[in-house]
Design a protein around this motif. Structure first.
Motif, PDB file in Angstrom:
ATOM      1  N   TRP A  44       0.810  -1.218   0.000  1.00 13.75           N
ATOM      2  CA  TRP A  44       0.000   0.000   0.000  1.00 13.75           C
ATOM      3  C   TRP A  44       0.845   1.271   0.000  1.00 13.75           C
ATOM      4  CZ3 TRP A  44      -5.203   0.455  -0.465  1.00 13.75           C
ATOM      5  CH2 TRP A  44      -5.946  -0.731  -0.360  1.00 13.75           C
ATOM      6  N   ALA A  45       2.159   1.132   0.204  1.00 11.01           N
ATOM      7  CA  ALA A  45       2.990   2.334   0.264  1.00 11.01           C
ATOM      8  C   ALA A  45       3.010   3.059  -1.074  1.00 11.01           C
ATOM      9  CB  ALA A  45       4.417   1.950   0.677  1.00 11.01           C
ATOM     10  N   ARG A  46       3.112   2.316  -2.179  1.00 11.66           N
ATOM     11  CA  ARG A  46       3.144   2.945  -3.491  1.00 11.66           C
ATOM     12  C   ARG A  46       1.784   3.524  -3.866  1.00 11.66           C
ATOM     13  NH1 ARG A  46       7.394   4.873  -3.940  1.00 11.66           N
ATOM     14  NH2 ARG A  46       6.791   5.369  -6.076  1.00 11.66           N
ATOM     15  N   THR A  47       0.713   2.927  -3.389  1.00 12.38           N
ATOM     16  CA  THR A  47      -0.612   3.490  -3.650  1.00 12.38           C
ATOM     17  C   THR A  47      -0.798   4.816  -2.916  1.00 12.38           C
ATOM     18  OG1 THR A  47      -1.507   1.259  -3.929  1.00 12.38           O
ATOM     19  CG2 THR A  47      -3.080   3.029  -3.531  1.00 12.38           C
ATOM     20  N   ILE A  48      -0.295   4.877  -1.685  1.00 15.50           N
ATOM     21  CA  ILE A  48      -0.351   6.148  -0.948  1.00 15.50           C
ATOM     22  C   ILE A  48       0.464   7.216  -1.670  1.00 15.50           C
ATOM     23  CG2 ILE A  48       0.274   7.262   1.228  1.00 15.50           C
ATOM     24  CD1 ILE A  48      -0.297   4.617   2.630  1.00 15.50           C
ATOM     25  N   ALA A  49       1.612   6.817  -2.226  1.00 10.93           N
ATOM     26  CA  ALA A  49       2.405   7.784  -2.992  1.00 10.93           C
ATOM     27  C   ALA A  49       1.666   8.213  -4.258  1.00 10.93           C
ATOM     28  CB  ALA A  49       3.756   7.161  -3.354  1.00 10.93           C
ATOM     29  N   ALA A  50       0.928   7.271  -4.866  1.00  9.12           N
ATOM     30  CA  ALA A  50       0.222   7.590  -6.110  1.00  9.12           C
ATOM     31  C   ALA A  50      -0.927   8.554  -5.884  1.00  9.12           C
ATOM     32  CB  ALA A  50      -0.292   6.314  -6.764  1.00  9.12           C
TER      33      ALA A  50
END
Length: 506
Positions: free
Chosen positions: A103-109
């Motif tokens: 989920w870290a990359r989704t939060i960045a997205a």
């Protein structure tokens, strides 16, 4: 990676071909993709609209679903990434599988990378490969080298598709609305937008239409980006060649134990024969086998060839790509492949000549027919110009006869109704009522006035009874003229009583 289970044909494709492959993948798994999409996004959309309503800021209903699109893109990617390996999940499995993805990359997205136009290709790399941050940056430089412009073009193209879808749905809805339900002018429309209830309703409708447009286009955007990612991996890692060798190995393993036994027996026979013939004969047999396989004898030139090959490898021009462009004809004549005609009277040439003559004949006939038609039209127009007074007088007579009304409008309409001419009776009633309504409103009768125009004019009547009577006459005429639905005798008699059919004191 289990390439043997992949369900698409792996081969290097162009960017447009890869996007077409993504559309095909989406169409093949449309039910699983959109069922999971609506199961995940529809509750979030309702929550966003609730937040907009509770906070009193309707624009949040438009902004929040748009901003959360990177979160929504996880759903189509999850389904398609499993479907490629013939493991298509259900919508419940798709929702459960979101907990196992990072989920870290989704939060960045959805924060500092929200406006990234390369999201369609970056998303599968970040969610499917699971590499570290340092490896991810290096990996992205390799993947995005030829795909940066393609990914940005895909983003803008899908954005335009959504805009077209939004405008199409709004225009189609306006076409379905009756004319009298629309505002009379832009002034009234601006006044309506000043009302808070109307403004909130319009923003809510716009939010719903935007969500529908996004639900149609966004899965296609994710599928096309995923196909671009697969195509780039195939180009870099030669998945198609790897898969071919794996299938070849599996086909060799499936030949059975008989082949293995045959190889073993052959090996025993060769070993025994080599032991009998001695080392010298074995060496000569090996050299003969190599020379037969490569169709050249072994000599001392192999060492010189190796030295020359190493020297070529040191050349900086080796292993680089050069793009050369030059102009060529689209259809280059291949003289070597053209077979000479068998005879000057070949059937193909004869048929081509016949078709050519037929086409020229038809063209000549068309020109002659066009000339005759033009001459007749010019002759008729001259006759009309020679007798303008007679024509104008006839037209005036017809207009007067059509516009003339009987003195006893109610009696004439009742007689037509009684004789079975119901359409003529309603037409006379409608025309007479509109003329008398125009006189009461002190306006001229427009030549091209429609039923919707008269319904808008009826709003200007101050007397509610007169307004309702005029609306009833217009509605009755609409049902009869366009739907073939005629009123009963009692209803028709009520239309003939009172204004505007009966002349009463104002």
């Amino acid at each position: 990676m289990q390439l043997e289970r992949i369900g698409v044909a792996l081969r290097p494709r162009t960017a447009l071909e890869a996007m077409d492959l993504g559309a095909v993948m989406l169409r093949a798994h449309a039910r699983q993709v959109w069922s999971a999409w609506f199961a995940f996004t529809l509750p979030i959309f309702i929550v966003c609209q609730t937040i907009a309503w509770l906070t009193g800021m309707p624009w949040l209903g438009l902004f929040l679903p748009w901003w959360l699109r990177p979160l929504f893109d996880r759903i189509p990617l999850y389904v398609l990434s499993r479907a490629v390996f013939e493991q298509t999940p259900t919508w419940r499995e798709t929702l459960k599988g979101q907990w196992h993805w990072p989920w870290a990359r989704t939060i960045a997205a959805v924060t500092w990378l929200r406006l990234d136009t390369h999201r369609s290709v970056r998303l599968p790399m970040e969610l499917l490969e699971g590499v570290s941050a340092q490896q991810r940056s290096v990996r992205w430089r390799v993947l995005s080298r030829p795909l940066g412009g393609k990914a940005s073009g895909l983003t803008w193209a899908c954005l335009l598709f959504e805009l077209v879808m939004f405008l199409s749905i709004c225009t189609f809805t306006l076409w379905l609305l009756p004319g009298e339900a629309l505002p009379d002018s832009m002034r009234n429309l601006n006044q309506a937008f000043q009302l808070p209830a109307f403004k909130h309703a319009m923003v809510w409708v716009a939010s719903f239409v935007t969500y529908v447009s996004m639900s149609i286009i966004e899965p296609l955007y994710v599928a096309s980006g995923f196909a671009l990612y697969l195509n780039r991996r195939t180009q870099l890692e030669a998945w198609d060649i790897d898969l071919m060798f794996r299938r070849l190995r599996q086909r060799l393993l499936d030949t059975g134990v008989a082949t293995v036994l045959l190889i073993c027996l052959s090996g025993f026979a060769i070993t025994a024969h080599a032991a009998e013939s001695g080392p010298a004969k074995a060496s000569s047999s090996a050299q003969a086998g190599i020379a037969e396989a490569f169709h050249q004898p072994l000599d001392d030139k192999d060492a010189s060839f190796s030295r020359e090959a190493n020297f070529v490898y040191l050349d900086p021009r080796f292993g680089t790509k050069h793009e050369v462009k030059h102009w060529v004809l689209r259809a280059m004549p291949n003289k070597t492949d053209e077979a000479p005609p068998s005879s000057p009277f070949a059937f193909g040439d004869w048929a081509a000549g016949l078709v050519n003559v037929l086409m020229w004949t038809l063209l000549g006939v068309a020109i002659v027919a066009l000339g005759i038609f033009t001459a007749r039209r010019v002759r008729v127009s001259r006759r009309v110009v020679e007798r303008p007074e007679r024509t104008l007088s006839a037209l005036k007579t017809n207009i007067v006869q059509e516009a003339a009304l009987p003195d006893d409008l109610a009696g004439t309409a009742r007689e037509l109704w009684r004789d079975g001419h119901r359409r003529e009776a309603l037409s006379l009633l409608y025309r007479g009522s509109m003329q008398r309504a125009a006189a009461a409103l002190h306006i001229q009768v427009p030549v091209d006035a429609t039923e919707a125009d008269w319904l808008r004019h009826a709003r200007a009547l101050e007397d509610p009874s007169r307004r309702d009577q005029l609306v009833s006459i217009v509605r009755t005429w609409q049902l009869a003229a366009y739907a073939g639905r005629y009123p009963g005798d009692t209803e028709f008699a009520s239309l003939l009583s009172g204004w505007p059919v009966q002349r009463v004191a104002s």
